[in-house]
Design a protein around this motif. Structure first.
Motif, PDB file in Angstrom:
ATOM      1  N   GLU A  93       2.162  20.977 -70.413  1.00  0.00           N
ATOM      2  CA  GLU A  93       1.753  21.002 -71.712  1.00  0.00           C
ATOM      3  C   GLU A  93       0.620  21.901 -71.857  1.00  0.00           C
ATOM      4  OE1 GLU A  93      -0.943  17.682 -74.230  1.00  0.00           O
ATOM      5  OE2 GLU A  93      -0.071  17.056 -72.552  1.00  0.00           O
ATOM      6  N   PHE A  94       0.398  22.955 -72.869  1.00  0.00           N
ATOM      7  CA  PHE A  94      -0.743  23.559 -72.497  1.00  0.00           C
ATOM      8  C   PHE A  94      -2.145  22.415 -72.640  1.00  0.00           C
ATOM      9  CE2 PHE A  94      -3.796  26.218 -74.369  1.00  0.00           C
ATOM     10  CZ  PHE A  94      -4.012  27.260 -73.716  1.00  0.00           C
ATOM     11  N   LEU A  95      -3.432  23.048 -72.043  1.00  0.00           N
ATOM     12  CA  LEU A  95      -4.677  22.667 -72.012  1.00  0.00           C
ATOM     13  C   LEU A  95      -5.618  23.410 -72.074  1.00  0.00           C
ATOM     14  CD1 LEU A  95      -3.960  19.550 -69.836  1.00  0.00           C
ATOM     15  CD2 LEU A  95      -3.706  19.332 -71.962  1.00  0.00           C
ATOM     16  N   LYS A  96      -6.040  23.067 -73.352  1.00  0.00           N
ATOM     17  CA  LYS A  96      -7.192  24.466 -73.727  1.00  0.00           C
ATOM     18  C   LYS A  96      -8.996  23.485 -71.773  1.00  0.00           C
ATOM     19  CE  LYS A  96     -10.517  26.898 -76.419  1.00  0.00           C
ATOM     20  NZ  LYS A  96     -10.457  27.263 -77.499  1.00  0.00           N
ATOM     21  N   VAL A  97      -8.171  24.034 -71.677  1.00  0.00           N
ATOM     22  CA  VAL A  97      -9.666  23.656 -70.246  1.00  0.00           C
ATOM     23  C   VAL A  97     -10.901  25.037 -69.750  1.00  0.00           C
ATOM     24  CG1 VAL A  97      -8.111  22.065 -69.112  1.00  0.00           C
ATOM     25  CG2 VAL A  97      -8.287  24.701 -67.978  1.00  0.00           C
TER      26      VAL A  97
ATOM     27  N   LYS B 285      -9.118   7.155 -70.854  1.00  0.00           N
ATOM     28  CA  LYS B 285      -9.108   7.549 -72.351  1.00  0.00           C
ATOM     29  C   LYS B 285     -10.206   8.726 -71.678  1.00  0.00           C
ATOM     30  CE  LYS B 285      -9.534   3.381 -74.961  1.00  0.00           C
ATOM     31  NZ  LYS B 285      -7.671   3.422 -75.712  1.00  0.00           N
ATOM     32  N   GLY B 286     -10.449   8.706 -70.677  1.00  0.00           N
ATOM     33  CA  GLY B 286     -11.175   9.894 -69.954  1.00  0.00           C
ATOM     34  C   GLY B 286     -10.770  11.481 -68.950  1.00  0.00           C
ATOM     35  N   VAL B 287      -9.197  10.939 -69.231  1.00  0.00           N
ATOM     36  CA  VAL B 287      -8.618  11.982 -68.521  1.00  0.00           C
ATOM     37  C   VAL B 287      -7.127  12.046 -69.029  1.00  0.00           C
ATOM     38  CG1 VAL B 287      -7.052  11.996 -65.879  1.00  0.00           C
ATOM     39  CG2 VAL B 287      -9.840  10.524 -66.137  1.00  0.00           C
ATOM     40  N   LYS B 288      -6.483  13.345 -68.534  1.00  0.00           N
ATOM     41  CA  LYS B 288      -5.317  14.061 -69.518  1.00  0.00           C
ATOM     42  C   LYS B 288      -4.444  14.601 -68.360  1.00  0.00           C
ATOM     43  CE  LYS B 288      -2.806  15.054 -72.536  1.00  0.00           C
ATOM     44  NZ  LYS B 288      -1.307  14.900 -73.109  1.00  0.00           N
ATOM     45  N   VAL B 289      -3.591  14.636 -68.353  1.00  0.00           N
ATOM     46  CA  VAL B 289      -2.290  14.904 -67.019  1.00  0.00           C
ATOM     47  C   VAL B 289      -1.801  15.840 -67.857  1.00  0.00           C
ATOM     48  CG1 VAL B 289      -0.626  14.455 -65.462  1.00  0.00           C
ATOM     49  CG2 VAL B 289      -3.181  13.632 -64.858  1.00  0.00           C
ATOM     50  N   PRO B 290      -1.251  17.208 -67.325  1.00  0.00           N
ATOM     51  CA  PRO B 290      -0.239  17.867 -68.554  1.00  0.00           C
ATOM     52  C   PRO B 290       1.421  16.879 -68.455  1.00  0.00           C
ATOM     53  CG  PRO B 290      -1.463  19.336 -67.068  1.00  0.00           C
ATOM     54  CD  PRO B 290      -1.784  18.109 -66.863  1.00  0.00           C
ATOM     55  N   GLU B 291       1.901  17.016 -69.231  1.00  0.00           N
ATOM     56  CA  GLU B 291       3.027  15.627 -69.381  1.00  0.00           C
ATOM     57  C   GLU B 291       4.407  17.373 -69.064  1.00  0.00           C
ATOM     58  OE1 GLU B 291       5.713  14.176 -73.002  1.00  0.00           O
ATOM     59  OE2 GLU B 291       4.412  15.399 -73.719  1.00  0.00           O
ATOM     60  N   ILE B 292       4.639  16.864 -68.154  1.00  0.00           N
ATOM     61  CA  ILE B 292       5.525  18.201 -67.500  1.00  0.00           C
ATOM     62  C   ILE B 292       6.972  17.880 -68.779  1.00  0.00           C
ATOM     63  CG2 ILE B 292       8.202  18.394 -65.854  1.00  0.00           C
ATOM     64  CD1 ILE B 292       4.515  18.711 -65.580  1.00  0.00           C
ATOM     65  N   PHE B 293       7.726  18.958 -69.574  1.00  0.00           N
ATOM     66  CA  PHE B 293       8.447  19.366 -70.725  1.00  0.00           C
ATOM     67  C   PHE B 293      10.201  19.022 -70.094  1.00  0.00           C
ATOM     68  CE2 PHE B 293       5.470  21.718 -73.242  1.00  0.00           C
ATOM     69  CZ  PHE B 293       4.634  20.921 -73.556  1.00  0.00           C
ATOM     70  N   PRO B 294      10.979  18.378 -70.523  1.00  0.00           N
ATOM     71  CA  PRO B 294      12.292  18.110 -70.196  1.00  0.00           C
ATOM     72  C   PRO B 294      12.813  19.104 -69.645  1.00  0.00           C
ATOM     73  CG  PRO B 294      11.723  17.042 -72.139  1.00  0.00           C
ATOM     74  CD  PRO B 294      10.516  18.212 -71.581  1.00  0.00           C
ATOM     75  N   PHE B 295      12.740  20.534 -70.416  1.00  0.00           N
ATOM     76  CA  PHE B 295      13.576  21.435 -70.245  1.00  0.00           C
ATOM     77  C   PHE B 295      13.064  22.548 -69.457  1.00  0.00           C
ATOM     78  CE2 PHE B 295      11.002  22.039 -73.767  1.00  0.00           C
ATOM     79  CZ  PHE B 295      10.043  23.621 -73.341  1.00  0.00           C
ATOM     80  N   SER B 296      12.426  22.099 -67.765  1.00  0.00           N
ATOM     81  CA  SER B 296      11.484  22.362 -66.320  1.00  0.00           C
ATOM     82  C   SER B 296      12.172  22.036 -65.813  1.00  0.00           C
ATOM     83  CB  SER B 296      10.643  21.428 -65.872  1.00  0.00           C
ATOM     84  OG  SER B 296       9.549  21.961 -66.639  1.00  0.00           O
ATOM     85  N   THR B 297      13.206  23.119 -64.873  1.00  0.00           N
ATOM     86  CA  THR B 297      14.216  23.002 -64.168  1.00  0.00           C
ATOM     87  C   THR B 297      13.456  22.620 -62.609  1.00  0.00           C
ATOM     88  OG1 THR B 297      14.269  25.568 -63.468  1.00  0.00           O
ATOM     89  CG2 THR B 297      14.934  24.670 -65.034  1.00  0.00           C
ATOM     90  N   GLU B 298      14.331  23.370 -61.421  1.00  0.00           N
ATOM     91  CA  GLU B 298      13.836  23.088 -59.936  1.00  0.00           C
ATOM     92  C   GLU B 298      13.482  24.413 -59.724  1.00  0.00           C
ATOM     93  OE1 GLU B 298      17.775  24.085 -57.478  1.00  0.00           O
ATOM     94  OE2 GLU B 298      18.675  22.131 -58.090  1.00  0.00           O
ATOM     95  N   HIS B 299      12.979  24.624 -59.974  1.00  0.00           N
ATOM     96  CA  HIS B 299      12.558  26.474 -59.777  1.00  0.00           C
ATOM     97  C   HIS B 299      11.200  26.757 -60.667  1.00  0.00           C
ATOM     98  CE1 HIS B 299      15.870  26.744 -57.203  1.00  0.00           C
ATOM     99  NE2 HIS B 299      16.240  26.654 -58.106  1.00  0.00           N
ATOM    100  N   VAL B 300      11.436  25.859 -61.961  1.00  0.00           N
ATOM    101  CA  VAL B 300      10.055  26.221 -62.829  1.00  0.00           C
ATOM    102  C   VAL B 300      10.100  24.411 -63.383  1.00  0.00           C
ATOM    103  CG1 VAL B 300       9.198  27.353 -65.066  1.00  0.00           C
ATOM    104  CG2 VAL B 300      11.026  28.959 -63.163  1.00  0.00           C
ATOM    105  N   THR B 301       8.773  25.109 -64.055  1.00  0.00           N
ATOM    106  CA  THR B 301       7.464  24.291 -64.899  1.00  0.00           C
ATOM    107  C   THR B 301       7.553  24.458 -65.478  1.00  0.00           C
ATOM    108  OG1 THR B 301       7.244  22.857 -62.214  1.00  0.00           O
ATOM    109  CG2 THR B 301       5.738  22.338 -64.331  1.00  0.00           C
ATOM    110  N   PHE B 302       7.983  23.558 -66.432  1.00  0.00           N
ATOM    111  CA  PHE B 302       7.364  24.028 -67.837  1.00  0.00           C
ATOM    112  C   PHE B 302       6.676  22.512 -68.599  1.00  0.00           C
ATOM    113  CE2 PHE B 302      11.312  26.480 -68.129  1.00  0.00           C
ATOM    114  CZ  PHE B 302      10.346  28.053 -68.545  1.00  0.00           C
TER     115      PHE B 302
END
Length: 167
Positions: free
Chosen positions: A76-80, A57-74
């Motif tokens: 979840e946006f977190l307001k930090v 409950k006290g930690v968030k790791v952004p989710e990696i979206f399935p349309f990421s590629t071997e060159h680019v990571t997409f």
């Protein structure tokens, strides 16, 4: 980097770098950068961390979206917010945040109930942030940049604790 070597070599008299092996120097820089930027490996680490912390409950790791590629990571946006910018002028809240951070980075990794726990391998101020927009938990932490990650099997954790107790 190749063009930079050519450019600098053309002006080596001006920069007074005669005799310095620029090709070897920049080849080393390039190799170090390539080791640092392993996109597919980092994505795999992100996915492991996301699964590991999904019920925390006290930690968030952004989710990696399935349309990421071997060159680019997409992801979840977190307001930090940087931890050092959090709760300025409020020492009690800063203390709670610090306690949360220490617990997360040490206790949670050592005493996890999971067979293999993980730990963030590069825990500096740019990689651990406070999530600003969680009304239920103003101290919630975001763990970013999973290029470096360690795994900590239960057997090793037990041995480490036994060694500490013996010490």
């Amino acid at each position: 980097i190749g063009r930079l070597i050519t450019l600098v070599t053309e002006f080596e008299d001006f920069y007074n770098i005669e005799g310095f092996d620029l090709k070897d120097f920049f080849a080393d820089v390039r190799a170090q950068l390539e080791r640092e930027i392993q996109v597919s490996e980092e994505q795999a680490h992100f996915r492991k961390a996301f699964a590991f912390y999904k019920d925390h409950k006290g930690v968030k790791v952004p989710e990696i979206f399935p349309f990421s590629t071997e060159h680019v990571t997409f992801m979840e946006f977190l307001k930090v917010q940087k931890l050092t910018d959090s709760f300025v002028g409020d020492p009690a809240s800063r203390r709670i945040l610090a306690d949360r951070l220490v617990t997360l980075m040490t206790f949670d990794a050592l005493f996890s109930k999971q067979k293999t726990s993980i730990f963030h391998g590069d825990p500096h101020a740019g990689n651990i942030m406070r999530i600003k927009d969680d009304p239920r938990d103003p101290y919630k932490l975001a763990l970013l940049d999973w290029g470096l990650m360690g795994e900590f099997p239960r057997e090793q954790r037990m041995e480490m604790l036994q060694l500490n107790l013996a010490y």
